[in-house]
Design a protein around this motif. Structure first.
Motif, PDB file in Angstrom:
ATOM      1  N   ALA A  97       0.664  -1.048  -0.165  1.00 21.00           N
ATOM      2  CA  ALA A  97       0.183   0.365   0.001  1.00 21.00           C
ATOM      3  C   ALA A  97       0.299   1.388   0.273  1.00 21.00           C
ATOM      4  O   ALA A  97       0.447   2.106  -0.563  1.00 21.00           O
ATOM      5  CB  ALA A  97      -0.788   0.173   1.319  1.00 21.00           C
ATOM      6  N   TYR A  98       1.748   0.992   0.779  1.00 25.56           N
ATOM      7  CA  TYR A  98       3.057   2.433   0.762  1.00 25.56           C
ATOM      8  C   TYR A  98       3.620   2.933  -0.192  1.00 25.56           C
ATOM      9  O   TYR A  98       3.684   3.966  -1.027  1.00 25.56           O
ATOM     10  CB  TYR A  98       3.930   2.496   1.676  1.00 25.56           C
ATOM     11  CG  TYR A  98       5.002   2.974   2.063  1.00 25.56           C
ATOM     12  CD1 TYR A  98       4.936   4.130   3.083  1.00 25.56           C
ATOM     13  CD2 TYR A  98       6.685   2.186   1.272  1.00 25.56           C
ATOM     14  CE1 TYR A  98       6.270   5.269   2.283  1.00 25.56           C
ATOM     15  CE2 TYR A  98       7.525   3.517   1.328  1.00 25.56           C
ATOM     16  CZ  TYR A  98       6.665   4.534   1.735  1.00 25.56           C
ATOM     17  OH  TYR A  98       8.278   5.489   1.702  1.00 25.56           O
ATOM     18  N   LYS A  99       4.222   1.722  -1.275  1.00 24.41           N
ATOM     19  CA  LYS A  99       4.954   1.730  -2.855  1.00 24.41           C
ATOM     20  C   LYS A  99       3.543   1.917  -3.453  1.00 24.41           C
ATOM     21  O   LYS A  99       3.903   3.505  -4.486  1.00 24.41           O
ATOM     22  CB  LYS A  99       5.511   0.206  -3.073  1.00 24.41           C
ATOM     23  CG  LYS A  99       6.382   0.304  -1.895  1.00 24.41           C
ATOM     24  CD  LYS A  99       6.419  -1.535  -2.507  1.00 24.41           C
ATOM     25  CE  LYS A  99       7.735  -2.077  -1.916  1.00 24.41           C
ATOM     26  NZ  LYS A  99       8.160  -3.139  -2.405  1.00 24.41           N
ATOM     27  N   LYS A 100       2.146   2.052  -3.721  1.00 27.27           N
ATOM     28  CA  LYS A 100       1.147   2.137  -4.476  1.00 27.27           C
ATOM     29  C   LYS A 100       0.403   3.792  -4.099  1.00 27.27           C
ATOM     30  O   LYS A 100       0.895   4.593  -5.146  1.00 27.27           O
ATOM     31  CB  LYS A 100      -0.157   1.403  -4.424  1.00 27.27           C
ATOM     32  CG  LYS A 100       0.118   0.255  -5.170  1.00 27.27           C
ATOM     33  CD  LYS A 100      -1.269  -0.339  -5.232  1.00 27.27           C
ATOM     34  CE  LYS A 100      -1.088  -2.513  -6.025  1.00 27.27           C
ATOM     35  NZ  LYS A 100      -2.009  -2.910  -5.745  1.00 27.27           N
ATOM     36  N   VAL A 101       1.082   4.078  -2.413  1.00 24.38           N
ATOM     37  CA  VAL A 101       0.753   5.814  -2.780  1.00 24.38           C
ATOM     38  C   VAL A 101       1.637   6.513  -3.070  1.00 24.38           C
ATOM     39  O   VAL A 101       1.708   7.136  -3.692  1.00 24.38           O
ATOM     40  CB  VAL A 101       0.617   5.512  -0.851  1.00 24.38           C
ATOM     41  CG1 VAL A 101       0.245   7.087  -0.787  1.00 24.38           C
ATOM     42  CG2 VAL A 101      -0.982   5.337  -1.054  1.00 24.38           C
ATOM     43  N   CYS A 102       3.271   6.315  -2.913  1.00 23.57           N
ATOM     44  CA  CYS A 102       3.830   6.723  -3.376  1.00 23.57           C
ATOM     45  C   CYS A 102       4.546   6.963  -4.773  1.00 23.57           C
ATOM     46  O   CYS A 102       4.595   7.850  -5.305  1.00 23.57           O
ATOM     47  CB  CYS A 102       5.427   6.475  -2.592  1.00 23.57           C
ATOM     48  SG  CYS A 102       5.475   6.136  -1.082  1.00 23.57           S
ATOM     49  N   VAL A 108      -2.584   5.371   2.781  1.00 24.84           N
ATOM     50  CA  VAL A 108      -1.647   4.404   2.516  1.00 24.84           C
ATOM     51  C   VAL A 108      -3.057   3.476   3.527  1.00 24.84           C
ATOM     52  O   VAL A 108      -3.161   2.420   3.158  1.00 24.84           O
ATOM     53  CB  VAL A 108      -1.105   4.545   3.662  1.00 24.84           C
ATOM     54  CG1 VAL A 108       0.007   2.759   4.024  1.00 24.84           C
ATOM     55  CG2 VAL A 108       0.509   5.087   3.139  1.00 24.84           C
ATOM     56  N   ILE A 109      -3.433   3.799   4.646  1.00 26.16           N
ATOM     57  CA  ILE A 109      -4.166   2.775   4.975  1.00 26.16           C
ATOM     58  C   ILE A 109      -5.564   2.494   4.540  1.00 26.16           C
ATOM     59  O   ILE A 109      -6.090   1.080   4.399  1.00 26.16           O
ATOM     60  CB  ILE A 109      -4.254   3.219   6.966  1.00 26.16           C
ATOM     61  CG1 ILE A 109      -3.311   3.445   7.925  1.00 26.16           C
ATOM     62  CG2 ILE A 109      -5.741   2.585   7.292  1.00 26.16           C
ATOM     63  CD1 ILE A 109      -4.151   4.323   8.582  1.00 26.16           C
ATOM     64  N   GLN A 110      -5.306   3.068   3.909  1.00 26.77           N
ATOM     65  CA  GLN A 110      -7.315   3.214   3.083  1.00 26.77           C
ATOM     66  C   GLN A 110      -6.676   2.166   2.017  1.00 26.77           C
ATOM     67  O   GLN A 110      -7.725   1.365   1.372  1.00 26.77           O
ATOM     68  CB  GLN A 110      -7.630   4.522   1.453  1.00 26.77           C
ATOM     69  CG  GLN A 110      -8.506   5.460   3.258  1.00 26.77           C
ATOM     70  CD  GLN A 110      -8.890   6.597   2.757  1.00 26.77           C
ATOM     71  OE1 GLN A 110      -9.891   5.954   1.857  1.00 26.77           O
ATOM     72  NE2 GLN A 110      -9.494   7.571   3.754  1.00 26.77           N
ATOM     73  N   GLN A 111      -5.292   2.401   1.101  1.00 25.43           N
ATOM     74  CA  GLN A 111      -4.987   1.325   0.415  1.00 25.43           C
ATOM     75  C   GLN A 111      -4.695   0.418   0.489  1.00 25.43           C
ATOM     76  O   GLN A 111      -4.890  -0.747   0.192  1.00 25.43           O
ATOM     77  CB  GLN A 111      -3.262   2.251  -0.507  1.00 25.43           C
ATOM     78  CG  GLN A 111      -3.620   1.311  -1.352  1.00 25.43           C
ATOM     79  CD  GLN A 111      -3.969   1.657  -2.927  1.00 25.43           C
ATOM     80  OE1 GLN A 111      -5.086   2.182  -3.085  1.00 25.43           O
ATOM     81  NE2 GLN A 111      -3.409   0.188  -3.230  1.00 25.43           N
ATOM     82  N   GLY A 144      -9.998   9.729  -1.819  1.00 25.16           N
ATOM     83  CA  GLY A 144      -9.113   8.674  -0.715  1.00 25.16           C
ATOM     84  C   GLY A 144      -9.152   7.320  -2.080  1.00 25.16           C
ATOM     85  O   GLY A 144     -10.350   7.007  -2.799  1.00 25.16           O
ATOM     86  N   ASN A 145      -8.637   7.103  -1.131  1.00 26.26           N
ATOM     87  CA  ASN A 145      -7.758   6.006  -2.139  1.00 26.26           C
ATOM     88  C   ASN A 145      -9.371   4.856  -1.655  1.00 26.26           C
ATOM     89  O   ASN A 145      -9.255   3.565  -2.415  1.00 26.26           O
ATOM     90  CB  ASN A 145      -6.792   5.060  -1.729  1.00 26.26           C
ATOM     91  CG  ASN A 145      -5.597   5.867  -1.711  1.00 26.26           C
ATOM     92  OD1 ASN A 145      -5.286   6.887  -1.443  1.00 26.26           O
ATOM     93  ND2 ASN A 145      -4.586   4.904  -2.328  1.00 26.26           N
TER      94      ASN A 145
END
Length: 427
Positions: free
Chosen positions: A17-22, A87-90, A194-195
């Motif tokens: 999730a972190y990678k996708k948000v970035c 990140v949490i939503q993703q 929002g994700n």
């Protein structure tokens, strides 16, 4: 602690999730934190945040309101969560999405894996060429702002049946919004931006898909853009009134009575595409809608504004980004003539920029001679002054700064790039 929530909070899932948000980049939320600061923040605070989520004490930040101008003069309201909340939503979306996918309709193409606008347009063309040439164009009024949260959460419960995860999702729906420094409650809607919102919108509108399928109707839906194809005007009227009533009664959503309409394929604009009947092939085809073409030309015009000072190579690079993106999106459509026109107009504007950058007659003569123009003609042209448009269209400047020279400078030819992409789409 629920098994589903533990899957969401699993380190591998959250890392993804972190990678996708970035990768998606984007601005920060109300806490002012930017993506560059996120890695350090997570390393320092993740254990604490995870425990708060587990014991239901975690409180998401309100979203930051951003208004994006629309072509008709109105504004689209976006809600930008903080980078941590994204990140949490993703992470939630990554775990729940596979549970939802088997339940979703084959006619739904928005915000789903391995689906997109092109597939939706192809299906629309298939319906038209099967003789379903009366279109009911449903417009949901401010859909993301008007989603009834209780109805949405009951649908989410039917799919995941997990109290801990449902509690976290509801907190994001209720997080509120900051508008010019003032907090506002969000008792309706799901923030567009929002994700989680794309997935939640599909969960909500899947109920509409199921109703349309139950009635045996041919339809295409991309997010909240839904069109229904029928064979006759009488059927179109009946479907429009009954479906509008059903949406308002059963889903609690608002249908825009002014924009919801019955139309013919030649007047339809769907996902930026227009439709026309090829009399030779005797079939319906698609092309970029005239509004989409005008928007594209306007973007190119902004990038070739003479008052915008930048290196020529940088300008060409930015033009190429726009050209590639636009053509890749619309490559399925027919647009040879449009691409030729855009190419010619773009070359003219770039010639004006170069002519202006040369500034004085001596520099202009030097530039023309360097590009292969004889000394006498170069001198004569150089002293014609600042009648930019006339000089770059009626003199040897056209020959000097030719399309071949511009291509050598790195400029993509719209026509050639379109032919290449169009051929791939037809394979």
């Amino acid at each position: 602690m629920s098994e589903l929530l533990e899957k969401i909070l699993d380190n591998r899932n959250m890392n993804e999730a972190y990678k996708k948000v970035c990768a998606n980049k984007g601005a920060g939320g109300v806490d002012g934190m930017e993506l560059e600061e996120l890695d350090g923040y997570i390393r320092e605070n993740w254990n604490s945040i995870r425990e708060q989520i587990r014991n239901r004490s975690y409180k998401p930040h309100p979203v930051r309101r951003v208004e994006i101008p629309k072509p008709n003069g109105s504004k689209r309201k976006l809600g930008i969560p903080t980078v941590m909340d994204r990140v949490i939503q993703q992470g939630i979306a990554q775990v729940i999405s596979p549970m939802c996918e088997p339940l979703f309709s084959e006619n739904s193409y928005g915000f789903r894996p391995n689906r997109g606008c092109e597939m939706a347009v192809r299906e629309m063309l298939m319906f038209l060429n099967e003789g379903y040439e009366w279109i009911v164009d449903i417009d949901l009024e401010k859909f993301f702002d008007n989603v009834p949260q209780d109805k949405l959460m009951s649908l989410v419960h039917n799919i995941i049946n997990d109290g801990d995860t449902e509690s976290l999702i509801r907190k994001y729906l209720k997080a509120g919004v900051m508008v010019q420094g003032r907090y506002e409650k969000t008792d309706r809607g799901t923030p567009q931006g929002g994700n989680l919102s794309p997935l939640l919108s599909n969960i909500m509108l899947n109920e509409l898909d199921k109703e349309l399928e139950k009635r045996g109707l041919r339809f295409v839906r991309y997010a909240d853009d839904c069109v229904i194809a029928v064979r006759s005007e009488a059927s179109a009227k009946r479907v429009m009134y009954s479906i509008t009533d059903w949406i308002q009664r059963k889903l609690g959503l608002k249908v825009n009575a002014e924009k919801t309409k019955i139309t013919r394929p030649g007047r339809l604009k769907y996902l930026g595409f227009g439709f026309y009947e090829d009399s030779k092939a005797k079939e319906w085809k698609c092309r970029p809608h005239k509004d989409s073409v005008e928007k594209f030309k306007w973007t190119l015009k902004k990038l070739t504004n003479r008052s915008q000072s930048m290196a020529f190579a940088v300008r060409v690079q930015r033009l190429n980004w726009v050209i590639r993106g636009w053509i890749n999106y619309f490559a399925l459509g027919s647009m040879k003539t449009v691409m030729n026109d855009v190419d010619a107009h773009l070359r003219t504007r770039l010639r004006v920029i170069i002519w202006k950058q040369w500034k004085v007659a001596k520099k202009r003569q030097w530039g023309l001679q360097k590009l292969g123009i004889g000394k006498d003609l170069a001198r004569q042209t150089a002293y014609m002054g600042d009648r930019y448009q006339w000089v770059v269209t009626k003199t040897c400047v056209v020959r000097a700064i030719s399309k071949e020279k511009l291509s050598q400078a790195g400029l993509i030819r719209c026509y050639d790039y379109y032919l290449e992409r169009h051929a791939l789409k037809l394979c």
